[in-house]
Write a protein that holds these residues in place. Structure first.
Motif, PDB file in Angstrom:
ATOM      1  N   ARG A  87       0.814  -1.218   0.000  1.00  0.00           N
ATOM      2  CA  ARG A  87       0.000   0.000   0.000  1.00  0.00           C
ATOM      3  C   ARG A  87       0.851   1.272   0.000  1.00  0.00           C
ATOM      4  NH1 ARG A  87      -1.733  -1.968   5.350  1.00  0.00           N
ATOM      5  NH2 ARG A  87      -0.555  -0.820   6.912  1.00  0.00           N
ATOM      6  N   LEU A 100     -13.874  -1.369  -6.051  1.00  0.00           N
ATOM      7  CA  LEU A 100     -14.869  -1.897  -5.106  1.00  0.00           C
ATOM      8  C   LEU A 100     -16.245  -1.382  -5.534  1.00  0.00           C
ATOM      9  CD1 LEU A 100     -12.868  -1.482  -1.795  1.00  0.00           C
ATOM     10  CD2 LEU A 100     -13.326  -3.577  -3.062  1.00  0.00           C
ATOM     11  N   PHE A 102     -19.029  -1.042  -4.182  1.00  0.00           N
ATOM     12  CA  PHE A 102     -19.887  -0.306  -3.253  1.00  0.00           C
ATOM     13  C   PHE A 102     -19.340   1.075  -2.883  1.00  0.00           C
ATOM     14  CE2 PHE A 102     -17.431  -3.611  -1.047  1.00  0.00           C
ATOM     15  CZ  PHE A 102     -16.641  -2.862  -0.189  1.00  0.00           C
ATOM     16  N   LEU A 103     -18.238   1.471  -3.540  1.00  0.00           N
ATOM     17  CA  LEU A 103     -17.680   2.808  -3.280  1.00  0.00           C
ATOM     18  C   LEU A 103     -17.721   3.640  -4.555  1.00  0.00           C
ATOM     19  CD1 LEU A 103     -14.478   1.979  -1.151  1.00  0.00           C
ATOM     20  CD2 LEU A 103     -16.742   2.643  -0.338  1.00  0.00           C
ATOM     21  N   ASP A 107     -14.240   7.559  -3.571  1.00  0.00           N
ATOM     22  CA  ASP A 107     -13.944   6.734  -2.387  1.00  0.00           C
ATOM     23  C   ASP A 107     -13.032   5.569  -2.732  1.00  0.00           C
ATOM     24  OD1 ASP A 107     -15.294   8.377  -0.706  1.00  0.00           O
ATOM     25  OD2 ASP A 107     -17.146   7.221  -0.669  1.00  0.00           O
ATOM     26  N   ALA A 110      -9.758   7.250  -2.621  1.00  0.00           N
ATOM     27  CA  ALA A 110      -9.428   7.699  -1.261  1.00  0.00           C
ATOM     28  C   ALA A 110      -9.122   6.516  -0.347  1.00  0.00           C
ATOM     29  CB  ALA A 110     -10.583   8.520  -0.700  1.00  0.00           C
ATOM     30  N   LEU A 111      -9.777   5.381  -0.593  1.00  0.00           N
ATOM     31  CA  LEU A 111      -9.588   4.212   0.266  1.00  0.00           C
ATOM     32  C   LEU A 111      -8.113   3.801   0.343  1.00  0.00           C
ATOM     33  CD1 LEU A 111     -10.753   1.835   1.942  1.00  0.00           C
ATOM     34  CD2 LEU A 111     -10.973   0.581  -0.198  1.00  0.00           C
ATOM     35  N   ALA A 112      -7.450   3.824  -0.813  1.00  0.00           N
ATOM     36  CA  ALA A 112      -6.036   3.426  -0.829  1.00  0.00           C
ATOM     37  C   ALA A 112      -5.227   4.303   0.124  1.00  0.00           C
ATOM     38  CB  ALA A 112      -5.486   3.535  -2.245  1.00  0.00           C
ATOM     39  N   THR A 114      -6.586   6.129   2.820  1.00  0.00           N
ATOM     40  CA  THR A 114      -6.995   5.963   4.228  1.00  0.00           C
ATOM     41  C   THR A 114      -6.416   4.670   4.801  1.00  0.00           C
ATOM     42  OG1 THR A 114      -9.085   5.013   3.495  1.00  0.00           O
ATOM     43  CG2 THR A 114      -9.121   7.318   4.085  1.00  0.00           C
ATOM     44  N   LEU A 115      -6.268   3.658   3.941  1.00  0.00           N
ATOM     45  CA  LEU A 115      -5.643   2.409   4.414  1.00  0.00           C
ATOM     46  C   LEU A 115      -4.199   2.652   4.831  1.00  0.00           C
ATOM     47  CD1 LEU A 115      -6.935  -0.251   1.826  1.00  0.00           C
ATOM     48  CD2 LEU A 115      -7.636   0.008   4.203  1.00  0.00           C
ATOM     49  N   ARG A 124      -9.882  12.288   0.451  1.00  0.00           N
ATOM     50  CA  ARG A 124     -10.919  12.593  -0.548  1.00  0.00           C
ATOM     51  C   ARG A 124     -10.500  13.779  -1.419  1.00  0.00           C
ATOM     52  NH1 ARG A 124     -15.000  10.942   3.251  1.00  0.00           N
ATOM     53  NH2 ARG A 124     -15.980   9.062   2.434  1.00  0.00           N
ATOM     54  N   ARG A 159      -6.279   5.284  -8.327  1.00  0.00           N
ATOM     55  CA  ARG A 159      -6.088   4.555  -7.068  1.00  0.00           C
ATOM     56  C   ARG A 159      -4.637   4.075  -6.933  1.00  0.00           C
ATOM     57  NH1 ARG A 159      -9.572  -0.773  -6.179  1.00  0.00           N
ATOM     58  NH2 ARG A 159      -8.159  -1.501  -7.811  1.00  0.00           N
TER      59      ARG A 159
ATOM     60  N   MET B   1     -14.075   6.468   5.795  1.00  0.00           N
ATOM     61  CA  MET B   1     -15.271   5.853   5.222  1.00  0.00           C
ATOM     62  C   MET B   1     -15.488   4.473   5.832  1.00  0.00           C
ATOM     63  SD  MET B   1     -13.788   4.840   1.484  1.00  0.00           S
ATOM     64  CE  MET B   1     -12.691   6.251   1.582  1.00  0.00           C
ATOM     65  N   ALA B   6     -20.996   1.138   3.595  1.00  0.00           N
ATOM     66  CA  ALA B   6     -21.014   1.393   2.149  1.00  0.00           C
ATOM     67  C   ALA B   6     -21.502   0.158   1.398  1.00  0.00           C
ATOM     68  CB  ALA B   6     -19.612   1.783   1.681  1.00  0.00           C
ATOM     69  N   HIS B  10     -24.950  -0.335  -0.787  1.00  0.00           N
ATOM     70  CA  HIS B  10     -24.881  -0.798  -2.175  1.00  0.00           C
ATOM     71  C   HIS B  10     -25.869  -1.929  -2.444  1.00  0.00           C
ATOM     72  CE1 HIS B  10     -23.100  -1.622  -6.040  1.00  0.00           C
ATOM     73  NE2 HIS B  10     -22.830  -2.871  -5.702  1.00  0.00           N
ATOM     74  N   GLU B 289     -13.998  -8.696  -3.621  1.00  0.00           N
ATOM     75  CA  GLU B 289     -13.752  -7.381  -3.014  1.00  0.00           C
ATOM     76  C   GLU B 289     -12.744  -7.498  -1.856  1.00  0.00           C
ATOM     77  OE1 GLU B 289     -16.636  -8.488  -3.915  1.00  0.00           O
ATOM     78  OE2 GLU B 289     -17.832  -6.929  -4.876  1.00  0.00           O
ATOM     79  N   ILE B 296      -4.638  -4.256  -2.351  1.00  0.00           N
ATOM     80  CA  ILE B 296      -4.233  -2.846  -2.254  1.00  0.00           C
ATOM     81  C   ILE B 296      -3.711  -2.511  -0.859  1.00  0.00           C
ATOM     82  CG2 ILE B 296      -5.748  -2.101  -4.127  1.00  0.00           C
ATOM     83  CD1 ILE B 296      -7.644  -0.940  -2.037  1.00  0.00           C
ATOM     84  N   GLY B 297      -3.526  -3.565  -0.047  1.00  0.00           N
ATOM     85  CA  GLY B 297      -2.800  -3.357   1.209  1.00  0.00           C
ATOM     86  C   GLY B 297      -3.640  -3.263   2.462  1.00  0.00           C
TER      87      GLY B 297
END
Lengths: 232, 377
Positions: A87, A100, A102-103, A107, A110-112, A114-115, A124, A159, B1, B6, B10, B289, B296-297
């Protein structure tokens, strides 16, 4: 200059005994910062295996793997947290985007971040900037199911770039795109390589983008058959 | 988030349908807990309403709720004179079927003397029994309106008052009538049988028999000491209210309690299995997923959080639905569904525990997913 990716005598054998399959054999490959390298070869030649080894998803059988000058594998993994390494230092782009569902586009990007510990609001903000940079800012709020193949691929690229990795690995990133969009995607990657001094390794069958690489490496039966540089 | 929320957003339609299904299952389990509690509450309802501190019954018996007990009616006056007793009242208890406007109605008939212990402690509507005979105060569970006429033992009784929550241990509504009326109902022979008894040389016999005498004590009087005094009379037994409550819960409704308890445990076990299967299916639906997240970590903590949060949200939403369903429908149950904040809180804890337990298998499966599984078409 320290190589971003360095493989020395990397090999990979699947299975054991009579059913053992040697997928990669004594691969030596060095990719420097800012370099965009294409990896081609027929099916079963070991391209994806090689990419997965560099991404630390697949453990090699022998040889040595170093990323940014740090030995990552030389008989065993030298890095305790491989997911953290991925990451923070590696950006991955897949043939089927792997967003994903559901994002939203924002997001997903942004997820990459926030992880990796970035504040969600800042993540964001940077995600929107990246989507603007990749010219899909207006689709920032869309769900992946509402994006076209080209748009989804650009979100996946955003991402991969989110944490400013020094290494970007892409597996058939243009397979689902038409010629024009495929060239746009490759031009974006070239731009990123220059801007971030990132090493980019791309597995591809797509002849129409071969001219976008600095170097092409051809694999056959798990070995490097050819390694040549594009004329300047 | 929040990835769990989420993902739920969905697949909202599917999630809501799952919650409704789970809610119905949990509603059954919650109802069983309520019915279990209701059986105990109903068994003690009359005993608590009478505010009796002492129950005087036939020697060798354990009171009118557990078994048959018959003592002379004048025992009341004797008990009332025992030191420590403030007041005493004679009661009769019997189950009877009455002809009501809506059909045959099964009731527990309780006879008492108005003005003495034995009557209902609170009247919900109408009034208590007056001086006239053939009046009845009945529990609302009988669904009889004020002024309704009920035929019982050949006589017609008029409903003058209504109580709430006063039922027998079997769930039958209680009906209070004058002691004299209930004695006639219970002990007076029908005219042809009386004529036959007289012809056979037997007297007409006294009907001044009661099932028990209940007593309230002076403040500071020791119920055990007063009971011991009464037990000296050879033909009487005396039980304190605590002993009576113990008999009611441990003897009279014991089988029903155990049966309901066992059924509740089976239901909770079935619920746990179903919840675990739902969570597992939800997790396996996200296999790609989860693999992508690993690719992605994402840390294991993120993956565990995703599965666990969804399990708890699912359980919470299902429980809210279940609570809504039970509270909306509990008045339609023939027996009390006694659910208070304590029962709901305990059940919420049990459901939460089941969700955590049920998600363990899914968490294990999610952690075993390889990042490579995200690759390919």
């Amino acid at each position: 200059m320290t190589a971003r990716i360095a493989l020395e005598g990397i090999g990979k054998t699947f299975g054991a005994g009579e059913t053992a399959l040697r997928a990669l054999d004594r691969i030596d490959l060095v990719v420097h910062p800012g370099e965009v390298v294409g990896l081609k070869g027929p099916s079963g030649s070991g391209k994806s295996t090689l990419l997965n080894i560099v991404a630390c998803i697949l453990e090699p059988t022998d040889g040595r793997l170093a990323l940014d000058g740090e030995t990552v594998w030389d008989g065993r993994y030298r890095v305790a947290d491989l997911r953290r390494l991925r990451r923070e230092r590696i950006g991955l782009i897949f043939q089927f985007h792997n967003l994903l569902p559901f994002l939203t586009a924002t997001d997903n990007v942004a997820l990459a971040m926030t992880l990796a510990g970035t504040d969600p609001a800042k993540a964001r903000g940077r995600a929107r900037d990246l989507l603007d940079y990749l010219q899909i800012g207006k689709r920032a709020g869309a769900m992946p199911s509402r994006l076209s193949g080209g748009e989804a691929q650009r979100v996946a690229i955003a991402r991969a770039l989110a944490n400013r990795p020094g290494i970007i690995l892409a597996d058939e990133p243009t397979a689902a795109l038409d010629s024009e969009r495929a060239r746009v995607v490759m031009d974006l990657l070239r731009q990123v390589a220059q801007d971030q001094q990132a090493a980019i390794l791309v597995v591809t069958h797509d002849e129409k983008i071969f001219d976008r690489f600095d170097r092409m490496v051809a694999l056959r039966d798990g070995r490097i058959e050819q390694d040549w540089r594009r004329a300047a | 988030m929040n990835l769990a929320l989420a993902d739920i957003r969905h697949r909202l339609g599917r999630f809501l349908m799952t919650c409704v299904g789970l809610g119905l299952l949990m509603a059954v389990a919650l109802s069983m807990v309520g019915i279990y509690q209701g059986v105990v509450a109903e068994a003690l309802a009359l005993s608590r309403s009478l505010h009796a501190e002492l129950w005087v019954v036939e020697q060798g018996t354990r009171g009118p709720f557990a078994e048959s007990s018959r003592i002379p009616g004048d025992v009341r006056a004797i008990v009332a004179r025992v030191p420590g007793v403030a007041e005493a009242g004679a009661i009769t208890l019997r189950t009877a079927e009455a002809k009501a406007p809506q059909g045959i109605l099964r009731m527990q008939i309780m006879g008492y003397e108005p003005g003495r212990p034995g009557g209902p402690s609170a009247i919900e509507a109408g009034r208590g029994l007056g001086g006239a005979r053939f009046e009845m105060v009945v529990d609302a569970r009988a669904r009889l309106p004020l002024g309704a006429t009920v035929e019982l033992g050949g006589d017609r009784y008029r409903v003058v008052g209504l109580t709430r929550g006063l039922v027998a241990s079997g769930g039958d509504p209680l009906a209070f009538v004058h002691l004299r009326d209930s004695q006639d109902l219970q002990f007076k022979l029908a005219p042809p049988a009386a004529r036959r008894a007289l012809a056979a040389g037997a007297g007409t016999g006294s009907t001044d028999t009661v099932n028990a005498v209940i007593a309230r004590l002076h403040p500071g009087a020791d119920p055990d000491a007063v009971a011991e005094t009464i037990r000296r009379w050879k033909h009487l037994a005396a039980l304190t209210d605590a002993e009576q409550a113990d008999i009611l819960t441990r003897s009279v409704v014991q089988r029903a309690r155990v049966q309901l308890g066992m059924f509740t445990i089976v239901l909770l076990f079935v619920s746990a299995v179903i919840i675990a299967l739902i969570i597992y299916t939800m997790t396996m639906d996200k296999l790609r997923e989860i693999a992508t997240l690993k690719l992605i970590g994402a840390s294991d903590r993120t993956i565990v959080g995703l599965v666990l949060q969804q399990a708890l949200i699912l359980g919470g939403a299902g429980f809210v639905a279940a609570t809504g369903i039970v509270f909306a429908t509990r008045d339609f149950f023939p027996r009390a569904v006694a659910l208070g904040p304590a029962e709901v809180a305990v059940m919420a804890g049990v459901i939460g525990f089941i969700c955590v337990l049920g998600s363990l298998v899914s968490i294990r499966a999610a952690l075993a997913i390889e990042p490579q599984q995200a690759l390919g078409g």
